[in-house]
Enzyme design. Structure first.
Site, short mmCIF file in Angstrom:
data_model
loop_
_atom_site.label_atom_id
_atom_site.label_comp_id
_atom_site.label_asym_id
_atom_site.label_seq_id
_atom_site.Cartn_x
_atom_site.Cartn_y
_atom_site.Cartn_z
N HIS A 68 0.44 22.16 148.48
CA HIS A 68 0.09 21.12 149.46
C HIS A 68 0.54 19.72 149.03
O HIS A 68 0.13 18.72 149.62
CB HIS A 68 -1.43 21.11 149.68
CG HIS A 68 -1.94 22.38 150.29
ND1 HIS A 68 -1.49 22.87 151.49
CD2 HIS A 68 -2.85 23.29 149.84
CE1 HIS A 68 -2.10 24.01 151.77
NE2 HIS A 68 -2.92 24.29 150.77
N HIS A 173 -4.95 27.07 142.34
CA HIS A 173 -4.56 27.46 143.71
C HIS A 173 -5.52 28.39 144.41
O HIS A 173 -5.76 28.24 145.60
CB HIS A 173 -3.14 28.06 143.76
CG HIS A 173 -2.75 28.56 145.13
ND1 HIS A 173 -2.57 27.71 146.20
CD2 HIS A 173 -2.52 29.82 145.61
CE1 HIS A 173 -2.22 28.43 147.28
NE2 HIS A 173 -2.21 29.70 146.94
FE LIG Z 1 -5.72 24.10 146.37
FE LIG Z 2 -2.59 25.52 146.50
#
Ligand SMILES: [Fe+2]
Ligand SMILES: [Fe+2]
Length: 255
Positions: A68, A173
């Site tokens: 992101h 993540h």
């Molecule tokens: Fe994340």
């Molecule tokens: Fe991520």
């Protein structure tokens, strides 16, 4: 030397929780350096100069990112100008910012490398090859890797590949902390995923009902960050300054 690594900080609610707890934790545990993944630190996803500066002002020394990273255009210039704000090093050349840095702590230097997985994620340069390249260019004896990846197998593979060449490899993540902290044969500390800093009653920080709706209908749904009590998931790596090897890992979940 004690280095704290903090899992993906989600939204202003996660940023505020971090600010409320990090200073005390640093003092209590004698923490020398803090790395936090900030890819979701802005409300509405991504990272902005405001959310990054909030984390720096709260005691974070190096911010890493992930898939992101470039959601918010207003942060592109900041990625270029701020040396301690990293994006995955295996992004294509031409992406703003850098994927590694060296923190000069006076008597000692600490390197941080940010990489992103390519299994079940967008295609990128090989994290294995990019790690080789960065290490061959020269990194300090104490160097830690944030491997922002989905698949546990890929995370463990990179950790074994770098065993003895870096102090620690930790995953980010998934926003879910794993309980597999260990020290590999050649002294590299490893944890598959640090977890998340954000709302406890959520799906990866998002209101559960919105994610359920998305899963059931496959229609676009605006993801709002959940509220309520928060947690800060992190791991403390105790590293031998002479050898750069990890001596001990303390996995933490503050709630
Ligand atoms: Fe994340
Ligand atoms: Fe991520």
């Amino acid at each position: 030397m004690n280095i704290l690594a903090i899992g993906d900080v989600v939204g202003s609610i996660g940023c505020k929780f971090l600010r409320a707890h990090l200073p005390q934790l640093k003092k209590f545990k004698g923490i020398d350096l803090v790395i936090a993944n900030g890819e979701n630190s802005a409300d509405g996803n991504g990272i902005t100069p405001t959310s990054a500066n909030f984390l720096f002002d709260s005691g974070v020394d190096v911010i890493t990112a992930g898939n992101h990273t470039f959601r918010r255009k207003e942060s592109y210039e900041f990625f270029d100008s701020c040396e301690s704000l990293l994006r995955p090093a295996n992004f294509p050349a031409g992406a703003p910012g850098r994927g590694s840095c060296v923190v000069d702590m006076g008597r000692i230097q600490v390197g941080v490398i940010n990489l992103m997985g390519v299994v079940y994620m967008e295609s990128m340069d090989s994290p294995f090859d990019v790690a080789d390249r960065i290490l061959s260019e020269g990194m300090p004896k104490i160097t830690l890797v944030d491997f922002h990846a989905e698949a546990t197998g890929e995370k463990r593979s990179l950790a074994y590949y770098l065993d003895g060449r870096v102090s620690a490899v930790f995953g980010t993540h998934t926003h879910v902390q794993t309980a597999d902290e260990c020290i590999l044969e050649n002294g590299t500390g490893y944890l598959s995923d640090l977890g998340m800093t954000g709302p406890v009653h959520s799906v990866l920080g998002v209101k559960p009902e919105l994610v359920i709706q998305k899963m059931r209908t496959k229609m676009p749904v605006r993801f709002d960050i959940a509220d309520g009590p928060c947690e800060m998931d992190c791991a403390l790596f105790h590293i031998d300054e002479k050898t750069g090897k990890t001596l001990e890992i303390e996995r933490l979940r503050l709630a």
